[in-house]
Design a protein around this motif. Structure first.
Motif, PDB file in Angstrom:
ATOM      1  N   GLU A 152     -25.682 -10.360  -5.955  1.00  0.00           N
ATOM      2  CA  GLU A 152     -24.471 -10.347  -5.108  1.00  0.00           C
ATOM      3  C   GLU A 152     -23.321  -9.635  -5.797  1.00  0.00           C
ATOM      4  O   GLU A 152     -22.623  -8.816  -5.210  1.00  0.00           O
ATOM      5  N   ARG A 153     -23.165  -9.950  -7.071  1.00  0.00           N
ATOM      6  CA  ARG A 153     -22.079  -9.304  -7.825  1.00  0.00           C
ATOM      7  C   ARG A 153     -22.303  -7.798  -7.896  1.00  0.00           C
ATOM      8  O   ARG A 153     -21.384  -7.010  -7.711  1.00  0.00           O
ATOM      9  N   LYS A 154     -23.560  -7.440  -8.176  1.00  0.00           N
ATOM     10  CA  LYS A 154     -23.876  -6.010  -8.289  1.00  0.00           C
ATOM     11  C   LYS A 154     -23.593  -5.296  -6.970  1.00  0.00           C
ATOM     12  O   LYS A 154     -23.052  -4.191  -6.931  1.00  0.00           O
ATOM     13  N   GLU A 155     -23.964  -5.973  -5.920  1.00  0.00           N
ATOM     14  CA  GLU A 155     -23.773  -5.392  -4.588  1.00  0.00           C
ATOM     15  C   GLU A 155     -22.274  -5.249  -4.274  1.00  0.00           C
ATOM     16  O   GLU A 155     -21.833  -4.236  -3.731  1.00  0.00           O
ATOM     17  N   LEU A 156     -21.510  -6.239  -4.668  1.00  0.00           N
ATOM     18  CA  LEU A 156     -20.065  -6.177  -4.416  1.00  0.00           C
ATOM     19  C   LEU A 156     -19.409  -5.081  -5.248  1.00  0.00           C
ATOM     20  O   LEU A 156     -18.528  -4.373  -4.778  1.00  0.00           O
ATOM     21  N   HIS A 157     -19.880  -4.932  -6.475  1.00  0.00           N
ATOM     22  CA  HIS A 157     -19.356  -3.852  -7.318  1.00  0.00           C
ATOM     23  C   HIS A 157     -19.672  -2.499  -6.693  1.00  0.00           C
ATOM     24  O   HIS A 157     -18.860  -1.585  -6.723  1.00  0.00           O
ATOM     25  N   ARG A 158     -20.880  -2.426  -6.147  1.00  0.00           N
ATOM     26  CA  ARG A 158     -21.276  -1.160  -5.517  1.00  0.00           C
ATOM     27  C   ARG A 158     -20.349  -0.844  -4.347  1.00  0.00           C
ATOM     28  O   ARG A 158     -19.905   0.287  -4.179  1.00  0.00           O
ATOM     29  N   ARG A 159     -20.013  -1.862  -3.576  1.00  0.00           N
ATOM     30  CA  ARG A 159     -19.119  -1.643  -2.426  1.00  0.00           C
ATOM     31  C   ARG A 159     -17.722  -1.217  -2.895  1.00  0.00           C
ATOM     32  O   ARG A 159     -17.084  -0.381  -2.281  1.00  0.00           O
ATOM     33  N   LEU A 160     -17.294  -1.861  -3.970  1.00  0.00           N
ATOM     34  CA  LEU A 160     -15.983  -1.486  -4.505  1.00  0.00           C
ATOM     35  C   LEU A 160     -15.993  -0.019  -4.950  1.00  0.00           C
ATOM     36  O   LEU A 160     -15.068   0.747  -4.654  1.00  0.00           O
ATOM     37  N   TYR A 161     -17.055   0.347  -5.641  1.00  0.00           N
ATOM     38  CA  TYR A 161     -17.175   1.725  -6.091  1.00  0.00           C
ATOM     39  C   TYR A 161     -17.238   2.694  -4.921  1.00  0.00           C
ATOM     40  O   TYR A 161     -16.651   3.775  -4.955  1.00  0.00           O
TER      41      TYR A 161
ATOM     42  N   ALA B 143     -15.920   2.293  -2.050  1.00  0.00           N
ATOM     43  CA  ALA B 143     -14.580   2.404  -1.463  1.00  0.00           C
ATOM     44  C   ALA B 143     -13.708   3.337  -2.295  1.00  0.00           C
ATOM     45  O   ALA B 143     -13.020   4.214  -1.763  1.00  0.00           O
ATOM     46  N   ILE B 144     -13.769   3.181  -3.618  1.00  0.00           N
ATOM     47  CA  ILE B 144     -12.944   4.036  -4.490  1.00  0.00           C
ATOM     48  C   ILE B 144     -13.456   5.477  -4.459  1.00  0.00           C
ATOM     49  O   ILE B 144     -12.670   6.424  -4.425  1.00  0.00           O
ATOM     50  N   ASN B 145     -14.774   5.616  -4.435  1.00  0.00           N
ATOM     51  CA  ASN B 145     -15.330   6.973  -4.403  1.00  0.00           C
ATOM     52  C   ASN B 145     -15.121   7.669  -3.061  1.00  0.00           C
ATOM     53  O   ASN B 145     -15.280   8.882  -2.965  1.00  0.00           O
ATOM     54  N   SER B 146     -14.785   6.898  -2.024  1.00  0.00           N
ATOM     55  CA  SER B 146     -14.522   7.530  -0.728  1.00  0.00           C
ATOM     56  C   SER B 146     -13.141   8.195  -0.719  1.00  0.00           C
ATOM     57  O   SER B 146     -12.836   8.986   0.163  1.00  0.00           O
ATOM     58  N   LEU B 147     -12.321   7.832  -1.710  1.00  0.00           N
ATOM     59  CA  LEU B 147     -11.006   8.492  -1.820  1.00  0.00           C
ATOM     60  C   LEU B 147     -11.219   9.905  -2.334  1.00  0.00           C
ATOM     61  O   LEU B 147     -12.202  10.170  -3.034  1.00  0.00           O
ATOM     62  N   ASN B 148     -10.280  10.797  -2.004  1.00  0.00           N
ATOM     63  CA  ASN B 148     -10.424  12.118  -2.612  1.00  0.00           C
ATOM     64  C   ASN B 148     -10.124  12.008  -4.104  1.00  0.00           C
ATOM     65  O   ASN B 148      -9.525  11.028  -4.566  1.00  0.00           O
ATOM     66  N   ILE B 149     -10.565  12.995  -4.846  1.00  0.00           N
ATOM     67  CA  ILE B 149     -10.523  12.889  -6.313  1.00  0.00           C
ATOM     68  C   ILE B 149      -9.116  12.657  -6.847  1.00  0.00           C
ATOM     69  O   ILE B 149      -8.922  11.876  -7.786  1.00  0.00           O
ATOM     70  N   ASN B 150      -8.106  13.263  -6.255  1.00  0.00           N
ATOM     71  CA  ASN B 150      -6.729  13.078  -6.748  1.00  0.00           C
ATOM     72  C   ASN B 150      -6.251  11.641  -6.570  1.00  0.00           C
ATOM     73  O   ASN B 150      -5.581  11.079  -7.437  1.00  0.00           O
ATOM     74  N   HIS B 151      -6.608  11.049  -5.439  1.00  0.00           N
ATOM     75  CA  HIS B 151      -6.235   9.654  -5.202  1.00  0.00           C
ATOM     76  C   HIS B 151      -7.007   8.720  -6.130  1.00  0.00           C
ATOM     77  O   HIS B 151      -6.480   7.736  -6.636  1.00  0.00           O
ATOM     78  N   ARG B 152      -8.279   9.078  -6.340  1.00  0.00           N
ATOM     79  CA  ARG B 152      -9.126   8.246  -7.189  1.00  0.00           C
ATOM     80  C   ARG B 152      -8.581   8.204  -8.630  1.00  0.00           C
ATOM     81  O   ARG B 152      -8.545   7.167  -9.272  1.00  0.00           O
ATOM     82  N   LEU B 153      -8.164   9.364  -9.102  1.00  0.00           N
ATOM     83  CA  LEU B 153      -7.633   9.439 -10.472  1.00  0.00           C
ATOM     84  C   LEU B 153      -6.406   8.546 -10.630  1.00  0.00           C
ATOM     85  O   LEU B 153      -6.279   7.813 -11.617  1.00  0.00           O
ATOM     86  N   VAL B 154      -5.533   8.591  -9.635  1.00  0.00           N
ATOM     87  CA  VAL B 154      -4.313   7.776  -9.710  1.00  0.00           C
ATOM     88  C   VAL B 154      -4.670   6.290  -9.715  1.00  0.00           C
ATOM     89  O   VAL B 154      -4.114   5.507 -10.503  1.00  0.00           O
ATOM     90  N   VAL B 155      -5.604   5.910  -8.879  1.00  0.00           N
ATOM     91  CA  VAL B 155      -6.015   4.494  -8.803  1.00  0.00           C
ATOM     92  C   VAL B 155      -6.584   4.034 -10.147  1.00  0.00           C
ATOM     93  O   VAL B 155      -6.231   2.965 -10.659  1.00  0.00           O
ATOM     94  N   ILE B 156      -7.445   4.854 -10.725  1.00  0.00           N
ATOM     95  CA  ILE B 156      -8.078   4.472 -11.998  1.00  0.00           C
ATOM     96  C   ILE B 156      -7.040   4.378 -13.121  1.00  0.00           C
ATOM     97  O   ILE B 156      -7.027   3.427 -13.900  1.00  0.00           O
ATOM     98  N   LEU B 157      -6.163   5.366 -13.179  1.00  0.00           N
ATOM     99  CA  LEU B 157      -5.170   5.358 -14.266  1.00  0.00           C
ATOM    100  C   LEU B 157      -4.158   4.223 -14.103  1.00  0.00           C
ATOM    101  O   LEU B 157      -3.708   3.624 -15.089  1.00  0.00           O
ATOM    102  N   PHE B 158      -3.823   3.904 -12.859  1.00  0.00           N
ATOM    103  CA  PHE B 158      -2.812   2.867 -12.610  1.00  0.00           C
ATOM    104  C   PHE B 158      -3.411   1.463 -12.699  1.00  0.00           C
ATOM    105  O   PHE B 158      -2.900   0.612 -13.429  1.00  0.00           O
TER     106      PHE B 158
END
Lengths: 192, 123
Positions: A114-123, A125-140
């Motif tokens: 379940e945890r693995k599956e939830l992590h996958r969903r989180l990823y 969601a983040i990977n669905s962002l364009n790369i510029n948005h993703r970078l900001v999310v990760i750094l922030f």
């Protein structure tokens, strides 16, 4: 003199142990950033390696009056960005398929799955962002950099960082509404 | 995180949980040391992917052209200039120059910068 400046000074004088110390000091954090952006261990290790080679070769130009963390992150983010945009989508999909086939869910205890599956969903969601948005999310959110520091790392105005963060957050909020409830249940998170 | 709301905290927590927080493999440092010992930078050791591809493609393309033109008694010398065989001069000498940068920037399409006839007239 701060610790970074002292290390850089010693490296400039040819002290190889100081360079090793600098690597030890930052390797884990930089590796994590590269890993978060690329989601690929091999790529993240290669990026870390290239980052320190670049640092070594641009030592004379390093400004020791400011903390080295954002400077090193600028290099790692640039290398990671290049890696992500060069990666072919079909290749990425193939890798994901293999990952799913290899990670046979029945071999994992239910709660871990379940945890693995939830992590996958989180990823996802983040990977669905364009790369510029993703970078900001990760750094922030992952590395806790300030807006000013992110602006320096991404070489763009603070206003652009704010705007990207706002749009990324809005999009993630919509995508992760269900996941948030599921994560809360899976992790027994009463505080979230 | 100043002024963070519940969703901000959730994102921070979820990312922190999801991205492994571990040391990179020791082979990373070993590779860095090895490269520094060789005294070369990363670019010198491992050319960028597109450069490598362009170089390989160019090599193949020129090889094919060279083969074709040899049958017309032309040869490709070391600097990439077409010249006629000495023992049987062709009626027209064609000089072709292909600069690397335009080749790369125009998506690996051969750019023929100019022709030169044997008498020296440029086309």
């Amino acid at each position: 003199m701060n610790q970074d400046a002292e290390l850089v000074s010693r490296i400039r004088e040819g002290d190889s142990e100081a360079f090793a110390a600098l690597y030890e000091r930052y390797k884990k954090r930089l590796f994590r950033t590269a890993l978060a952006i690329t989601d690929d261990q091999g790529a993240a290790e290669e990026i870390l390696q290239d980052c320190f080679l670049k640092v070594y070769h641009c030592l004379p130009r390093i400004d020791c009056s400011t903390p080295l963390g954002p400077f090193l992150h600028r290099i790692v983010v640039n290398l990671s960005y290049n890696w992500v945009v060069k990666r072919r989508p079909w290749f990425s999909s193939l890798e994901e398929l293999i990952d799913r086939l290899v990670a046979a869910p029945q071999l994992l205890p239910e709660h871990l799955y379940e945890r693995k599956e939830l992590h996958r969903r989180l990823y996802e969601a983040i990977n669905s962002l364009n790369i510029n948005h993703r970078l900001v999310v990760i750094l922030f959110y992952l590395q806790g950099f300030s807006l000013m520091e992110i602006a320096y790392i991404l070489e763009c105005p603070v206003g652009t960082v704010k705007s990207r963060l706002h749009h990324a957050r809005k999009r993630l909020k919509g995508k992760l509404a269900e996941e948030k409830a599921a994560l809360r249940e899976a992790y027994d998170l009463s505080s979230l | 995180m100043h002024g963070a709301d519940e969703f901000d905290l959730f994102l921070s927590w979820a990312l922190d949980e999801s991205v492994p927080d571990r040391d990179p493999s020791p082979r990373v440092w070993e590779a860095i040391e090895a490269r520094l010992a060789q005294g070369v930078s990363s670019e010198e050791v491992r050319p960028l992917l597109w450069r490598g591809k362009a170089r390989m493609w160019l090599g193949r393309a020129l090889s094919s052209i060279q083969t074709a033109l040899l049958s017309w008694r032309f040869r490709l010398d070391e600097v990439g200039v077409w010249a006629p065989e000495q023992y049987a001069p062709a009626p027209v000498m064609i000089s072709v120059s292909a600069a690397p940068w335009p080749l790369y920037s125009l998506n690996s399409q051969i750019v023929i910068l100019g022709f030169q006839t044997r008498s020296g007239a440029k086309i």
